[in-house]
Design a protein around this motif. Sequence first.
Motif, PDB file in Angstrom:
ATOM      1  N   ILE A 100     -35.045  48.361  28.075  1.00 32.60           N
ATOM      2  CA  ILE A 100     -34.328  48.865  26.901  1.00 32.60           C
ATOM      3  C   ILE A 100     -32.911  48.299  26.907  1.00 32.60           C
ATOM      4  CG2 ILE A 100     -33.450  50.923  25.735  1.00 32.60           C
ATOM      5  CD1 ILE A 100     -35.713  52.487  27.074  1.00 32.60           C
ATOM      6  N   PRO A 101     -32.498  47.646  25.813  1.00 30.32           N
ATOM      7  CA  PRO A 101     -31.145  47.064  25.793  1.00 30.32           C
ATOM      8  C   PRO A 101     -30.060  48.126  25.822  1.00 30.32           C
ATOM      9  CG  PRO A 101     -32.177  46.888  23.626  1.00 30.32           C
ATOM     10  CD  PRO A 101     -33.228  47.396  24.558  1.00 30.32           C
ATOM     11  N   LEU A 102     -28.925  47.765  26.419  1.00 34.97           N
ATOM     12  CA  LEU A 102     -27.761  48.655  26.433  1.00 34.97           C
ATOM     13  C   LEU A 102     -27.155  48.692  25.037  1.00 34.97           C
ATOM     14  CD1 LEU A 102     -25.862  47.685  29.708  1.00 34.97           C
ATOM     15  CD2 LEU A 102     -27.348  49.639  29.317  1.00 34.97           C
ATOM     16  N   LYS A 103     -26.826  49.877  24.568  1.00 33.74           N
ATOM     17  CA  LYS A 103     -26.188  50.023  23.259  1.00 33.74           C
ATOM     18  C   LYS A 103     -24.675  49.865  23.430  1.00 33.74           C
ATOM     19  CE  LYS A 103     -28.211  53.999  22.499  1.00 33.74           C
ATOM     20  NZ  LYS A 103     -28.613  55.265  21.816  1.00 33.74           N
ATOM     21  N   ILE A 104     -24.121  48.874  22.723  1.00 33.46           N
ATOM     22  CA  ILE A 104     -22.707  48.533  22.858  1.00 33.46           C
ATOM     23  C   ILE A 104     -21.985  48.773  21.530  1.00 33.46           C
ATOM     24  CG2 ILE A 104     -21.065  46.742  23.551  1.00 33.46           C
ATOM     25  CD1 ILE A 104     -23.148  47.424  25.701  1.00 33.46           C
ATOM     26  N   ALA A 105     -20.760  49.285  21.621  1.00 32.50           N
ATOM     27  CA  ALA A 105     -19.909  49.446  20.436  1.00 32.50           C
ATOM     28  C   ALA A 105     -18.572  48.754  20.704  1.00 32.50           C
ATOM     29  CB  ALA A 105     -19.689  50.914  20.127  1.00 32.50           C
ATOM     30  N   ILE A 106     -17.944  48.272  19.636  1.00 36.43           N
ATOM     31  CA  ILE A 106     -16.663  47.572  19.749  1.00 36.43           C
ATOM     32  C   ILE A 106     -15.663  48.205  18.791  1.00 36.43           C
ATOM     33  CG2 ILE A 106     -15.455  45.374  19.437  1.00 36.43           C
ATOM     34  CD1 ILE A 106     -18.169  43.972  19.941  1.00 36.43           C
ATOM     35  N   ALA A 107     -14.471  48.514  19.286  1.00 34.15           N
ATOM     36  CA  ALA A 107     -13.394  49.044  18.448  1.00 34.15           C
ATOM     37  C   ALA A 107     -12.136  48.232  18.709  1.00 34.15           C
ATOM     38  CB  ALA A 107     -13.161  50.520  18.745  1.00 34.15           C
ATOM     39  N   LYS A 109     -24.336  56.789  19.386  1.00 31.19           N
ATOM     40  CA  LYS A 109     -24.485  57.055  20.824  1.00 31.19           C
ATOM     41  C   LYS A 109     -24.553  55.781  21.687  1.00 31.19           C
ATOM     42  CE  LYS A 109     -26.783  61.542  20.342  1.00 31.19           C
ATOM     43  NZ  LYS A 109     -26.506  61.695  18.892  1.00 31.19           N
ATOM     44  N   PRO A 110     -23.481  55.002  21.731  1.00 39.45           N
ATOM     45  CA  PRO A 110     -23.484  53.797  22.575  1.00 39.45           C
ATOM     46  C   PRO A 110     -23.469  54.147  24.059  1.00 39.45           C
ATOM     47  CG  PRO A 110     -21.291  54.186  21.715  1.00 39.45           C
ATOM     48  CD  PRO A 110     -22.192  55.179  21.033  1.00 39.45           C
ATOM     49  N   ASP A 111     -23.980  53.236  24.873  1.00 42.51           N
ATOM     50  CA  ASP A 111     -23.890  53.393  26.328  1.00 42.51           C
ATOM     51  C   ASP A 111     -22.511  52.966  26.816  1.00 42.51           C
ATOM     52  OD1 ASP A 111     -26.694  54.143  26.843  1.00 42.51           O
ATOM     53  OD2 ASP A 111     -27.128  52.103  26.152  1.00 42.51           O
ATOM     54  N   SER A 161      -9.603  54.062  15.386  1.00 44.25           N
ATOM     55  CA  SER A 161     -10.152  55.085  16.274  1.00 44.25           C
ATOM     56  C   SER A 161     -10.867  56.197  15.520  1.00 44.25           C
ATOM     57  CB  SER A 161      -9.046  55.677  17.151  1.00 44.25           C
ATOM     58  OG  SER A 161      -8.040  56.284  16.372  1.00 44.25           O
ATOM     59  N   PHE A 162     -10.413  56.546  14.315  1.00 46.97           N
ATOM     60  CA  PHE A 162     -11.055  57.628  13.572  1.00 46.97           C
ATOM     61  C   PHE A 162     -12.486  57.260  13.177  1.00 46.97           C
ATOM     62  CE2 PHE A 162      -6.482  58.499  12.595  1.00 46.97           C
ATOM     63  CZ  PHE A 162      -6.400  59.689  13.304  1.00 46.97           C
ATOM     64  N   ASP A 163     -12.665  56.034  12.687  1.00 46.15           N
ATOM     65  CA  ASP A 163     -14.008  55.581  12.337  1.00 46.15           C
ATOM     66  C   ASP A 163     -14.875  55.500  13.587  1.00 46.15           C
ATOM     67  OD1 ASP A 163     -16.013  54.516  10.507  1.00 46.15           O
ATOM     68  OD2 ASP A 163     -15.698  52.612  11.540  1.00 46.15           O
ATOM     69  N   MET A 164     -14.287  55.042  14.686  1.00 45.22           N
ATOM     70  CA  MET A 164     -15.019  54.949  15.950  1.00 45.22           C
ATOM     71  C   MET A 164     -15.546  56.317  16.370  1.00 45.22           C
ATOM     72  SD  MET A 164     -13.525  54.083  19.722  1.00 45.22           S
ATOM     73  CE  MET A 164     -12.586  55.609  19.642  1.00 45.22           C
ATOM     74  N   LEU A 165     -14.686  57.332  16.343  1.00 45.02           N
ATOM     75  CA  LEU A 165     -15.084  58.677  16.753  1.00 45.02           C
ATOM     76  C   LEU A 165     -16.156  59.245  15.829  1.00 45.02           C
ATOM     77  CD1 LEU A 165     -11.600  60.188  17.723  1.00 45.02           C
ATOM     78  CD2 LEU A 165     -13.381  59.328  19.251  1.00 45.02           C
ATOM     79  N   ASN A 166     -16.078  58.930  14.533  1.00 45.68           N
ATOM     80  CA  ASN A 166     -17.092  59.394  13.583  1.00 45.68           C
ATOM     81  C   ASN A 166     -18.465  58.800  13.890  1.00 45.68           C
ATOM     82  OD1 ASN A 166     -15.431  61.048  12.056  1.00 45.68           O
ATOM     83  ND2 ASN A 166     -14.814  59.396  10.666  1.00 45.68           N
ATOM     84  N   GLN A 167     -18.470  57.538  14.323  1.00 44.65           N
ATOM     85  CA  GLN A 167     -19.740  56.852  14.561  1.00 44.65           C
ATOM     86  C   GLN A 167     -20.344  57.155  15.936  1.00 44.65           C
ATOM     87  OE1 GLN A 167     -20.704  53.069  12.851  1.00 44.65           O
ATOM     88  NE2 GLN A 167     -18.537  52.652  12.407  1.00 44.65           N
ATOM     89  N   GLU A 212     -19.755  62.717  27.054  1.00 50.76           N
ATOM     90  CA  GLU A 212     -19.656  62.529  28.504  1.00 50.76           C
ATOM     91  C   GLU A 212     -20.357  61.276  29.027  1.00 50.76           C
ATOM     92  OE1 GLU A 212     -20.605  65.080  32.577  1.00 50.76           O
ATOM     93  OE2 GLU A 212     -20.861  65.991  30.604  1.00 50.76           O
ATOM     94  N   GLY A 213     -21.465  60.895  28.417  1.00 47.56           N
ATOM     95  CA  GLY A 213     -22.250  59.795  28.957  1.00 47.56           C
ATOM     96  C   GLY A 213     -21.726  58.404  28.645  1.00 47.56           C
ATOM     97  N   VAL A 214     -20.855  58.267  27.661  1.00 46.36           N
ATOM     98  CA  VAL A 214     -20.423  56.932  27.249  1.00 46.36           C
ATOM     99  C   VAL A 214     -19.431  56.341  28.250  1.00 46.36           C
ATOM    100  CG1 VAL A 214     -18.509  57.735  25.804  1.00 46.36           C
ATOM    101  CG2 VAL A 214     -19.583  55.541  25.302  1.00 46.36           C
TER     102      VAL A 214
END
Length: 216
Positions: free
Chosen positions: A2-9, A49-51, A38-44, A76-78
């Motif tokens: 399963i690929p790692l879920k990544i987010a970029i801000a 649920k990125p890793d 940061s506000f959009d990041m926190l909303n998403q 907590e998990g991110v």
Amino acid sequence: MIPLKIAIADDHKIFRKGLTGIINDIKEFDLVFETGNSFDMLNQLSSKKPDVIIIAIKLPGLDDLKMLNYIKSNFEGVRILMLSTIDEGPYIIKVMKAGANGYLSKDSEPEEIIMAIHEVYEKGFYFNKHLSITLIKELLVQPPATIGSKEAMLNDREIDVLKLICEESTNAEIANKLFLSVRTVEGYRTKLFEKIGSKKIAGLVIYAVKNGIIHV
């Protein structure tokens, strides 16, 4: 796998697009979102649920430390990997103690970024290669994350060498203090990396602290 879920801000669009390209080129990564504040990041975060999330220091919106505290309290998990042109020890200490799991400079090579993502996810931390042993020890007074290490049985001589490495002694200095040849010290250093399961000095320092070999 399963690929790692990544987010970029990151608010710098050109850099963010470049980083997006790097992530999209790696099969074991899945880019779930990118944003510039940061506000959009926190909303998403709740829905995506990125890793691992890569966040630029001084991102528009919330103050860095408040943002990190919020993420750690609510997600907590991110794993959080901070990214910046700033390379100042005291600020790195602040963001790491606030909850960041790792720190990278924006001039890092793509290979290091990929390695850092894997390490923050698998080990819970990543220390930039430019972060000094002194700063690593300061961080370990209040670790930003649970740090795991490979079980290792070290003999007395290996422990002696490890202690001197943690004092930032060079191979030549260690050889002089322990009445060994430089080549022998190099051999001990290589064996320590193998036994402890680390590729960097930071891993050796963390192991030494966790196992009471040195104290901070």
